[in-house]
Design a protein around this motif. Structure first.
Motif, PDB file in Angstrom:
ATOM      1  N   PRO A  55      -1.422   6.776  -4.695  1.00 59.39           N
ATOM      2  CA  PRO A  55      -1.194   7.440  -6.331  1.00 59.39           C
ATOM      3  C   PRO A  55      -0.233   7.653  -6.367  1.00 59.39           C
ATOM      4  CG  PRO A  55      -2.930   8.556  -5.083  1.00 59.39           C
ATOM      5  CD  PRO A  55      -2.450   7.435  -3.418  1.00 59.39           C
ATOM      6  N   VAL A  56       0.180   7.410  -7.652  1.00 59.60           N
ATOM      7  CA  VAL A  56       1.496   7.914  -8.054  1.00 59.60           C
ATOM      8  C   VAL A  56       1.408   9.390  -9.358  1.00 59.60           C
ATOM      9  CG1 VAL A  56       3.423   6.578  -7.366  1.00 59.60           C
ATOM     10  CG2 VAL A  56       2.287   6.161  -9.466  1.00 59.60           C
ATOM     11  N   ALA A  57       2.012  10.341  -9.299  1.00 60.84           N
ATOM     12  CA  ALA A  57       1.905  11.755 -11.003  1.00 60.84           C
ATOM     13  C   ALA A  57       0.130  11.960 -10.706  1.00 60.84           C
ATOM     14  CB  ALA A  57       2.452  11.076 -11.802  1.00 60.84           C
ATOM     15  N   GLN A  58      -0.276  12.503  -9.777  1.00 61.18           N
ATOM     16  CA  GLN A  58      -1.464  12.285 -10.610  1.00 61.18           C
ATOM     17  C   GLN A  58      -1.799  13.970 -11.281  1.00 61.18           C
ATOM     18  OE1 GLN A  58      -4.106  12.823  -6.537  1.00 61.18           O
ATOM     19  NE2 GLN A  58      -1.750  11.951  -5.390  1.00 61.18           N
ATOM     20  N   SER A  59      -2.949  14.681 -11.777  1.00 57.01           N
ATOM     21  CA  SER A  59      -2.883  15.498 -12.565  1.00 57.01           C
ATOM     22  C   SER A  59      -4.404  15.998 -12.791  1.00 57.01           C
ATOM     23  CB  SER A  59      -2.937  14.057 -13.854  1.00 57.01           C
ATOM     24  OG  SER A  59      -3.852  13.472 -14.298  1.00 57.01           O
ATOM     25  N   GLY A  60      -5.318  15.160 -11.658  1.00 50.09           N
ATOM     26  CA  GLY A  60      -6.716  15.688 -12.164  1.00 50.09           C
ATOM     27  C   GLY A  60      -6.817  17.420 -11.091  1.00 50.09           C
ATOM     28  N   GLN A  61      -7.950  17.295 -11.068  1.00 51.40           N
ATOM     29  CA  GLN A  61      -8.776  18.564 -10.700  1.00 51.40           C
ATOM     30  C   GLN A  61      -8.738  18.635  -9.099  1.00 51.40           C
ATOM     31  OE1 GLN A  61     -12.382  17.456 -13.018  1.00 51.40           O
ATOM     32  NE2 GLN A  61     -12.666  20.116 -13.069  1.00 51.40           N
ATOM     33  N   TYR A  62      -8.838  17.567  -8.836  1.00 49.61           N
ATOM     34  CA  TYR A  62      -7.900  17.340  -7.334  1.00 49.61           C
ATOM     35  C   TYR A  62      -6.694  16.531  -7.098  1.00 49.61           C
ATOM     36  CZ  TYR A  62     -12.392  19.593  -5.730  1.00 49.61           C
ATOM     37  OH  TYR A  62     -13.653  19.924  -5.922  1.00 49.61           O
ATOM     38  N   ILE A  63      -6.226  16.139  -5.719  1.00 50.16           N
ATOM     39  CA  ILE A  63      -5.152  15.438  -5.920  1.00 50.16           C
ATOM     40  C   ILE A  63      -5.994  14.715  -4.468  1.00 50.16           C
ATOM     41  CG2 ILE A  63      -3.643  16.809  -6.932  1.00 50.16           C
ATOM     42  CD1 ILE A  63      -2.636  17.896  -4.167  1.00 50.16           C
ATOM     43  N   LEU A  64      -4.881  13.441  -3.700  1.00 47.94           N
ATOM     44  CA  LEU A  64      -5.231  13.119  -2.416  1.00 47.94           C
ATOM     45  C   LEU A  64      -4.814  13.036  -2.165  1.00 47.94           C
ATOM     46  CD1 LEU A  64      -6.503   9.039  -2.921  1.00 47.94           C
ATOM     47  CD2 LEU A  64      -5.078   9.821  -1.104  1.00 47.94           C
ATOM     48  N   ASN A  78      -6.518  20.706  -6.514  1.00 47.04           N
ATOM     49  CA  ASN A  78      -4.934  20.818  -7.526  1.00 47.04           C
ATOM     50  C   ASN A  78      -4.330  21.871  -7.070  1.00 47.04           C
ATOM     51  OD1 ASN A  78      -2.611  20.295  -8.839  1.00 47.04           O
ATOM     52  ND2 ASN A  78      -3.614  18.677  -9.894  1.00 47.04           N
ATOM     53  N   PRO A  79      -3.174  21.967  -7.078  1.00 52.59           N
ATOM     54  CA  PRO A  79      -2.881  23.558  -7.019  1.00 52.59           C
ATOM     55  C   PRO A  79      -2.695  24.101  -8.082  1.00 52.59           C
ATOM     56  CG  PRO A  79      -1.320  22.650  -5.864  1.00 52.59           C
ATOM     57  CD  PRO A  79      -2.934  21.259  -5.866  1.00 52.59           C
ATOM     58  N   ASP A  80      -1.765  22.574  -9.303  1.00 53.96           N
ATOM     59  CA  ASP A  80      -1.478  23.066 -10.240  1.00 53.96           C
ATOM     60  C   ASP A  80      -2.954  22.984 -11.698  1.00 53.96           C
ATOM     61  OD1 ASP A  80       0.569  24.299  -9.470  1.00 53.96           O
ATOM     62  OD2 ASP A  80       1.177  21.412  -8.846  1.00 53.96           O
ATOM     63  N   GLU A  87     -11.916  21.392  -0.124  1.00 53.23           N
ATOM     64  CA  GLU A  87     -11.684  19.795  -0.601  1.00 53.23           C
ATOM     65  C   GLU A  87     -12.903  19.198  -0.037  1.00 53.23           C
ATOM     66  OE1 GLU A  87     -10.281  19.630   3.362  1.00 53.23           O
ATOM     67  OE2 GLU A  87      -8.127  21.680   3.706  1.00 53.23           O
ATOM     68  N   ILE A  88     -12.577  17.853  -0.094  1.00 55.58           N
ATOM     69  CA  ILE A  88     -13.823  16.778  -0.109  1.00 55.58           C
ATOM     70  C   ILE A  88     -13.421  15.573   0.630  1.00 55.58           C
ATOM     71  CG2 ILE A  88     -15.208  14.459  -1.279  1.00 55.58           C
ATOM     72  CD1 ILE A  88     -15.597  16.513  -4.285  1.00 55.58           C
ATOM     73  N   HIS A  89     -14.103  15.661   1.419  1.00 54.12           N
ATOM     74  CA  HIS A  89     -13.682  14.315   2.475  1.00 54.12           C
ATOM     75  C   HIS A  89     -15.498  13.497   2.052  1.00 54.12           C
ATOM     76  CE1 HIS A  89     -11.561  17.413   5.839  1.00 54.12           C
ATOM     77  NE2 HIS A  89     -11.943  16.963   4.699  1.00 54.12           N
ATOM     78  N   ILE A  90     -14.510  12.046   1.883  1.00 44.97           N
ATOM     79  CA  ILE A  90     -15.568  11.083   2.056  1.00 44.97           C
ATOM     80  C   ILE A  90     -15.150  10.156   2.648  1.00 44.97           C
ATOM     81  CG2 ILE A  90     -15.408   9.487   0.010  1.00 44.97           C
ATOM     82  CD1 ILE A  90     -13.212  11.165  -1.284  1.00 44.97           C
TER      83      ILE A  90
END
Length: 517
Positions: A193-202, A216-218, A228-231
């Motif tokens: 992924p590029v330019a992530q924006s959500g509640q989480y980042i991969l 996502n710290p921002d 963290e979520i581990h899938i």
């Protein structure tokens, strides 16, 4: 389709054959002692993280978490939606939706703040015919997105679009990508992924082993429930159940056939759930490949299959027979099909066409319930003189079998499929339109009346009229001979009593809505 639904890819545990064998090389990730890490099972590994080209429901979960959507479905037992990227969104009239983004949503990798220009780009990108997105139908009524200022704009539709608030906006079709990042990329997003924006980042993806999402710290708004979520991609639900009982998972879907056993004897510290399903399972028949170019041979197969017997064997009585692609409670749900189980009629049709010693292949996903269903189908066909070879596929192979971009669609004869659903009948019917031939329409059913009815259903809001439209569409599917409808299943899940899962009313997961209990 999520669809279809419920649509899957390759699992790192498939080759191991049992969860215990896999855990020798994969450490245990279940809920950490401080409760900051959630470990759950996905039924497939990711392949495409692009909202316009996603392949399966588990990718939807990740996409919604890392690319902020305008809204998501609300968790709970009632269908609705919840704001994520928008501060406000309102339908002003049949063809105009006003929105204002939340302030201070940023893209990673230095791509700056999310703006209304990014909304315009993301929505119009899916709708653009040149993109050939399988999800263009979600925005088929789009005229344009008008940017009013930095954070606000108007979505203009060409006509009334009834499914907008059920199957378009609350899905990844409303996820917002960075216009600048995508223009620089010049292609679709795959696994990076590029330019992530959500509640989480991969932050980590180990193919066929695990995907790691971190808060996502921002992200300046409501955070996800876990640090963290581990899938873990585990293809077979029975394997996942053993993993849960071994302490390796905090949450997993179960096989339908396991629901009675788990409800009667739940593992210690667990909660077993049973939810109504919108998904549909069917036997598809490819009308463009011999011998099924002959409609009477297709109809012979329809009459040869004991649908009740298939469902009872595969699901141990936990699921009922379904009669189409639209689940009970939605407009278009039917009480029966237009063909009946009649082996004598099947034999008569084959004799009428001068067919004997017929051999066919049946492709399935490598899962225990699918195999059981296929074996009953195989036995049913044998009773009318058709030899059926079952071909098991891992999910990475299975979900490309009927693609026009591959080299197997013109060999595919019978296929046992399951698609997930959104709470509007149009999200079932769209995958069988002429435009979807060789995309998700693997039966290659091509009917102009069906397409016309589908378009009518998108603008008709009267329940009884929609009901008649969608029933007629499924009757046309029956008449084609391309479909043997089996079941809508039910959804089973199990989770630790230390967590509160975020689930849609039909049991599908919403990663960002999982919380500690």
């Amino acid at each position: 389709m999520i669809k279809k639904h419920t649509i899957t890819r390759r699992s790192f545990l498939a080759a191991a054959g049992a969860f215990g064998a896999a855990t020798m090389v994969v450490p245990r990730y279940a809920l950490s002692q401080d409760g900051s890490v959630l470990t759950l099972r996905s039924y497939s590994d990711l392949q495409i993280l692009d909202p316009a080209f996603r392949l399966a429901l588990p990718e939807d979960d990740i996409i919604r978490s890392i690319f902020a959507p305008m809204v998501i479905p609300q968790a709970g037992d009632t269908w609705g939606w919840k704001s994520i990227a928008v501060d406000s969104i309102e339908q002003l009239d049949d063809v105009t939706i006003a929105f204002t983004l939340k302030d201070n949503i940023g893209f990673t990798d230095g791509y700056g703040q999310m703006t209304a220009e990014d909304v315009k780009f993301s929505i119009e990108r899916i709708a653009d015919p040149k993109m050939e997105s399988p999800y263009a139908g979600d925005w088929s009524a789009l005229k344009e997105v008008e940017v009013k200022d930095k954070l606000s704009g108007l979505i203009h539709l060409k006509n009334k679009f009834v499914p907008l608030w059920t199957t378009t906006l609350p899905t990844p079709a409303s996820c917002i990508l960075s216009k600048r990042a995508m223009e620089e990329l010049g292609d679709k997003i795959t696994t990076q992924p590029v330019a992530q924006s959500g509640q989480y980042i991969l932050t980590d993806w180990q193919p066929k082993q695990k995907t790691v999402l971190k808060r996502n710290p921002d992200w300046a708004h409501e955070p996800g429930g876990f640090e963290e979520i581990h899938i873990l991609p585990i293809e077979d639900p029975a394997t996942a159940e053993r993993g849960f009982e071994a302490g390796d998972l905090d949450y997993t879907w179960t096989s339908v056939s396991s629901i009675p056993r788990l409800k009667e004897n739940p593992p210690a510290g667990s909660v077993v759930l049973e939810k109504p399903s919108l998904a549909y399972v069917w036997l598809g028949i490819n009308q463009d490949v011999e011998p099924f170019t002959n409609p009477n041979i297709r109809r012979a197969v329809q009459h040869a299959i004991d649908r009740q017997g298939v469902v009872d064997a595969a699901y141990y009585g936990a699921a009922s027979v379904g009669h189409g692609i639209i689940a009970p409670g939605l407009p278009g749900s039917r009480d029966g099909v237009t063909y009946e189980y009649d082996p004598d009629k099947a034999r008569a049709l084959l004799n009428q066409e001068g067919v004997s010693n017929l051999s066919v292949t049946l492709d399935i996903l490598n899962q225990s319930e699918r195999l059981t269903a296929a074996q009953v189908i195989q036995a049913n066909l044998s009773e009318v003189g058709i030899v059926c070879e079952i071909k098991q596929n891992d999910s990475g192979t299975f979900w490309s079998l009927g693609s026009k971009d591959g080299d197997y669609w013109n060999k595919l004869q019978l296929v046992l499929s399951r698609f997930s659903m959104q709470p509007d009948p149009s999200w079932a019917t769209v995958w069988f339109t002429p435009e979807q031939v060789g995309v998700w329409n693997w039966e290659r059913f091509n009917n102009a009346e069906y397409k016309e009815l589908h378009e009518q259903g998108l603008v008709e809001s009267d329940f009884s009229k929609r009901d008649a439209i969608y029933k007629k569409m499924q009757n046309l599917m029956d008449e084609s001979g391309c479909y043997v409808f089996l079941t809508h299943e039910v959804v089973g899940a199990i989770h630790r009593n230390t967590i509160e899962p975020g689930l849609k009313p039909n049991g599908e997961s919403l990663f960002s809505e999982f919380k500690p209990a």
